[in-house]
Scaffold this motif. Structure first.
Motif, PDB file in Angstrom:
ATOM      1  N   GLU A 111       0.847  -1.185   0.000  1.00  0.00           N
ATOM      2  CA  GLU A 111       0.000   0.000   0.000  1.00  0.00           C
ATOM      3  C   GLU A 111       0.887   1.241   0.000  1.00  0.00           C
ATOM      4  OE1 GLU A 111      -1.936  -0.547   3.704  1.00  0.00           O
ATOM      5  OE2 GLU A 111      -3.096  -2.310   3.047  1.00  0.00           O
ATOM      6  N   PRO A 112       0.359   2.374  -0.476  1.00  0.00           N
ATOM      7  CA  PRO A 112       1.172   3.604  -0.429  1.00  0.00           C
ATOM      8  C   PRO A 112       1.710   3.916   0.962  1.00  0.00           C
ATOM      9  CG  PRO A 112      -0.722   3.923  -1.839  1.00  0.00           C
ATOM     10  CD  PRO A 112      -0.902   2.569  -1.205  1.00  0.00           C
ATOM     11  N   GLY A 113       0.962   3.554   1.987  1.00  0.00           N
ATOM     12  CA  GLY A 113       1.407   3.790   3.351  1.00  0.00           C
ATOM     13  C   GLY A 113       2.618   2.967   3.762  1.00  0.00           C
ATOM     14  N   ASP A 114       2.988   1.980   2.950  1.00  0.00           N
ATOM     15  CA  ASP A 114       4.182   1.177   3.233  1.00  0.00           C
ATOM     16  C   ASP A 114       5.453   1.845   2.718  1.00  0.00           C
ATOM     17  OD1 ASP A 114       2.170  -1.646   2.382  1.00  0.00           O
ATOM     18  OD2 ASP A 114       2.774  -1.033   4.407  1.00  0.00           O
ATOM     19  N   THR A 115       5.309   2.949   2.019  1.00  0.00           N
ATOM     20  CA  THR A 115       6.458   3.664   1.478  1.00  0.00           C
ATOM     21  C   THR A 115       7.360   4.166   2.591  1.00  0.00           C
ATOM     22  OG1 THR A 115       5.304   4.355  -0.528  1.00  0.00           O
ATOM     23  CG2 THR A 115       7.162   5.714   0.178  1.00  0.00           C
ATOM     24  N   GLY A 116       8.669   3.995   2.394  1.00  0.00           N
ATOM     25  CA  GLY A 116       9.619   4.491   3.374  1.00  0.00           C
ATOM     26  C   GLY A 116      10.967   3.828   3.227  1.00  0.00           C
ATOM     27  N   MET A 117      11.890   4.233   4.090  1.00  0.00           N
ATOM     28  CA  MET A 117      13.198   3.598   4.157  1.00  0.00           C
ATOM     29  C   MET A 117      13.067   2.432   5.129  1.00  0.00           C
ATOM     30  SD  MET A 117      16.266   3.924   2.880  1.00  0.00           S
ATOM     31  CE  MET A 117      16.666   5.642   2.537  1.00  0.00           C
ATOM     32  N   TYR A 118      13.502   1.261   4.698  1.00  0.00           N
ATOM     33  CA  TYR A 118      13.421   0.056   5.517  1.00  0.00           C
ATOM     34  C   TYR A 118      14.816  -0.290   6.047  1.00  0.00           C
ATOM     35  CZ  TYR A 118       8.564  -0.830   4.392  1.00  0.00           C
ATOM     36  OH  TYR A 118       7.196  -0.725   4.299  1.00  0.00           O
ATOM     37  N   TYR A 119      14.872  -0.521   7.360  1.00  0.00           N
ATOM     38  CA  TYR A 119      16.134  -0.779   8.029  1.00  0.00           C
ATOM     39  C   TYR A 119      16.140  -2.149   8.682  1.00  0.00           C
ATOM     40  CZ  TYR A 119      16.728   4.288   7.713  1.00  0.00           C
ATOM     41  OH  TYR A 119      16.841   5.578   7.269  1.00  0.00           O
ATOM     42  N   CYS A 120      17.251  -2.839   8.546  1.00  0.00           N
ATOM     43  CA  CYS A 120      17.516  -4.076   9.263  1.00  0.00           C
ATOM     44  C   CYS A 120      18.152  -3.706  10.600  1.00  0.00           C
ATOM     45  CB  CYS A 120      18.465  -4.917   8.408  1.00  0.00           C
ATOM     46  SG  CYS A 120      18.864  -6.534   9.056  1.00  0.00           S
ATOM     47  N   ALA A 121      17.807  -4.457  11.656  1.00  0.00           N
ATOM     48  CA  ALA A 121      18.300  -4.114  12.992  1.00  0.00           C
ATOM     49  C   ALA A 121      18.590  -5.377  13.788  1.00  0.00           C
ATOM     50  CB  ALA A 121      17.276  -3.263  13.731  1.00  0.00           C
ATOM     51  N   ALA A 122      19.471  -5.254  14.769  1.00  0.00           N
ATOM     52  CA  ALA A 122      19.811  -6.383  15.638  1.00  0.00           C
ATOM     53  C   ALA A 122      19.871  -5.918  17.074  1.00  0.00           C
ATOM     54  CB  ALA A 122      21.146  -6.994  15.219  1.00  0.00           C
ATOM     55  N   GLY A 123      19.459  -6.803  17.985  1.00  0.00           N
ATOM     56  CA  GLY A 123      19.488  -6.467  19.400  1.00  0.00           C
ATOM     57  C   GLY A 123      19.362  -7.698  20.256  1.00  0.00           C
ATOM     58  N   ARG A 124      19.303  -7.499  21.558  1.00  0.00           N
ATOM     59  CA  ARG A 124      19.164  -8.615  22.499  1.00  0.00           C
ATOM     60  C   ARG A 124      17.690  -9.031  22.618  1.00  0.00           C
ATOM     61  NH1 ARG A 124      23.345  -5.426  25.114  1.00  0.00           N
ATOM     62  NH2 ARG A 124      25.295  -6.601  25.106  1.00  0.00           N
ATOM     63  N   TRP A 125      17.415  -9.895  23.549  1.00  0.00           N
ATOM     64  CA  TRP A 125      16.065 -10.456  23.678  1.00  0.00           C
ATOM     65  C   TRP A 125      14.992  -9.387  23.854  1.00  0.00           C
ATOM     66  CZ3 TRP A 125      16.348 -15.014  21.926  1.00  0.00           C
ATOM     67  CH2 TRP A 125      17.409 -15.866  22.232  1.00  0.00           C
ATOM     68  N   ALA A 126      15.337  -8.292  24.511  1.00  0.00           N
ATOM     69  CA  ALA A 126      14.344  -7.245  24.765  1.00  0.00           C
ATOM     70  C   ALA A 126      13.780  -6.694  23.460  1.00  0.00           C
ATOM     71  CB  ALA A 126      14.958  -6.121  25.597  1.00  0.00           C
ATOM     72  N   LEU A 128      12.627   0.931  19.710  1.00  0.00           N
ATOM     73  CA  LEU A 128      13.817   1.494  19.078  1.00  0.00           C
ATOM     74  C   LEU A 128      15.001   1.479  20.045  1.00  0.00           C
ATOM     75  CD1 LEU A 128      12.361   4.581  17.199  1.00  0.00           C
ATOM     76  CD2 LEU A 128      13.578   2.674  16.158  1.00  0.00           C
ATOM     77  N   VAL A 129      14.745   1.760  21.307  1.00  0.00           N
ATOM     78  CA  VAL A 129      15.830   1.884  22.274  1.00  0.00           C
ATOM     79  C   VAL A 129      16.558   0.554  22.469  1.00  0.00           C
ATOM     80  CG1 VAL A 129      14.399   1.334  24.286  1.00  0.00           C
ATOM     81  CG2 VAL A 129      16.387   2.836  24.539  1.00  0.00           C
ATOM     82  N   ASP A 130      15.939  -0.550  22.100  1.00  0.00           N
ATOM     83  CA  ASP A 130      16.558  -1.870  22.276  1.00  0.00           C
ATOM     84  C   ASP A 130      17.345  -2.321  21.057  1.00  0.00           C
ATOM     85  OD1 ASP A 130      13.595  -2.681  24.025  1.00  0.00           O
ATOM     86  OD2 ASP A 130      15.584  -2.415  24.921  1.00  0.00           O
ATOM     87  N   VAL A 131      17.416  -1.502  20.024  1.00  0.00           N
ATOM     88  CA  VAL A 131      18.234  -1.818  18.857  1.00  0.00           C
ATOM     89  C   VAL A 131      19.675  -1.423  19.140  1.00  0.00           C
ATOM     90  CG1 VAL A 131      18.685  -1.300  16.437  1.00  0.00           C
ATOM     91  CG2 VAL A 131      16.328  -1.532  17.241  1.00  0.00           C
ATOM     92  N   ASN A 132      20.595  -2.360  18.919  1.00  0.00           N
ATOM     93  CA  ASN A 132      22.015  -2.105  19.140  1.00  0.00           C
ATOM     94  C   ASN A 132      22.773  -1.807  17.839  1.00  0.00           C
ATOM     95  OD1 ASN A 132      21.658  -4.712  21.468  1.00  0.00           O
ATOM     96  ND2 ASN A 132      21.917  -2.578  22.030  1.00  0.00           N
ATOM     97  N   PHE A 133      22.294  -2.383  16.740  1.00  0.00           N
ATOM     98  CA  PHE A 133      22.972  -2.202  15.457  1.00  0.00           C
ATOM     99  C   PHE A 133      21.934  -1.971  14.360  1.00  0.00           C
ATOM    100  CE2 PHE A 133      27.106  -3.200  16.984  1.00  0.00           C
ATOM    101  CZ  PHE A 133      26.916  -4.141  17.985  1.00  0.00           C
ATOM    102  N   TRP A 134      22.278  -1.085  13.420  1.00  0.00           N
ATOM    103  CA  TRP A 134      21.413  -0.743  12.296  1.00  0.00           C
ATOM    104  C   TRP A 134      22.133  -0.956  10.974  1.00  0.00           C
ATOM    105  CZ3 TRP A 134      16.383   0.529  13.017  1.00  0.00           C
ATOM    106  CH2 TRP A 134      15.990   1.066  14.240  1.00  0.00           C
ATOM    107  N   GLY A 135      21.345  -1.307   9.940  1.00  0.00           N
ATOM    108  CA  GLY A 135      21.862  -1.264   8.590  1.00  0.00           C
ATOM    109  C   GLY A 135      21.696   0.140   8.039  1.00  0.00           C
ATOM    110  N   GLN A 136      22.115   0.329   6.794  1.00  0.00           N
ATOM    111  CA  GLN A 136      22.074   1.667   6.203  1.00  0.00           C
ATOM    112  C   GLN A 136      20.712   1.994   5.595  1.00  0.00           C
ATOM    113  OE1 GLN A 136      23.134  -0.935   4.599  1.00  0.00           O
ATOM    114  NE2 GLN A 136      22.272  -0.722   2.545  1.00  0.00           N
ATOM    115  N   GLY A 137      19.873   0.985   5.391  1.00  0.00           N
ATOM    116  CA  GLY A 137      18.530   1.193   4.873  1.00  0.00           C
ATOM    117  C   GLY A 137      18.408   0.965   3.383  1.00  0.00           C
ATOM    118  N   THR A 138      17.189   0.619   2.960  1.00  0.00           N
ATOM    119  CA  THR A 138      16.870   0.462   1.540  1.00  0.00           C
ATOM    120  C   THR A 138      15.476   1.053   1.308  1.00  0.00           C
ATOM    121  OG1 THR A 138      16.749  -1.108  -0.312  1.00  0.00           O
ATOM    122  CG2 THR A 138      15.903  -1.881   1.806  1.00  0.00           C
TER     123      THR A 138
END
Length: 125
Positions: A87-102, A109-119
């Motif tokens: 849907e048009p509402g899905d438009t955006g930059m998509y990021y891969c992320a990694a973190g611990r169990w939390a 967002l605060v529980d993300v430790n590492f980010w990709g550059q986005g696509t």
């Protein structure tokens, strides 16, 4: 350290599909939760989907439930996001992320430790 590199973004018409990929490398044992976030123009970054890389349990935001599927390959070096009925509402930059169990438990967002550059994903007619 965990390194994340996304690919697979592009432009698609409403109702179409896309598959995003994220290569995962580094000390992944210390960050067992992998996730996809997105950020539309002028909007806050929001969670889309998460996967517990050890148990395989998945979590989805209500806005994508039933349309998106998060998965990883058997050697756990890649993370995927299959997106359908876009849907048009899905438009955006998509990021891969990694973190611990939390990150998997709470999806914050605060529980993300590492980010990709986005696509970039653009859904438009």
């Amino acid at each position: 350290q965990v390194q994340l590199v996304e690919s697979g973004g592009g432009s698609v018409e409403p109702g179409g599909s896309l598959r995003l990929s994220c290569t995962v490398a580094g000390e992944t044992y210390s960050r067992p939760c992998l996730a996809w976030f997105r950020q539309g123009l002028g909007k806050e970054r929001e969670g889309v989907a998460r996967i517990d890389s050890r148990a395989g349990k998945t979590y989805y935001d209500n806005s994508v439930q039933g349309r998106f599927t998060v998965s990883q390959d058997t050697d756990k070096n890649s993370l995927f996001l299959e997106m359908g009925s876009l849907e048009p509402g899905d438009t955006g930059m998509y990021y891969c992320a990694a973190g611990r169990w939390a990150l998997c438990s709470l999806g914050r967002l605060v529980d993300v430790n590492f980010w990709g550059q986005g696509t970039q994903v653009t859904v438009s007619s």
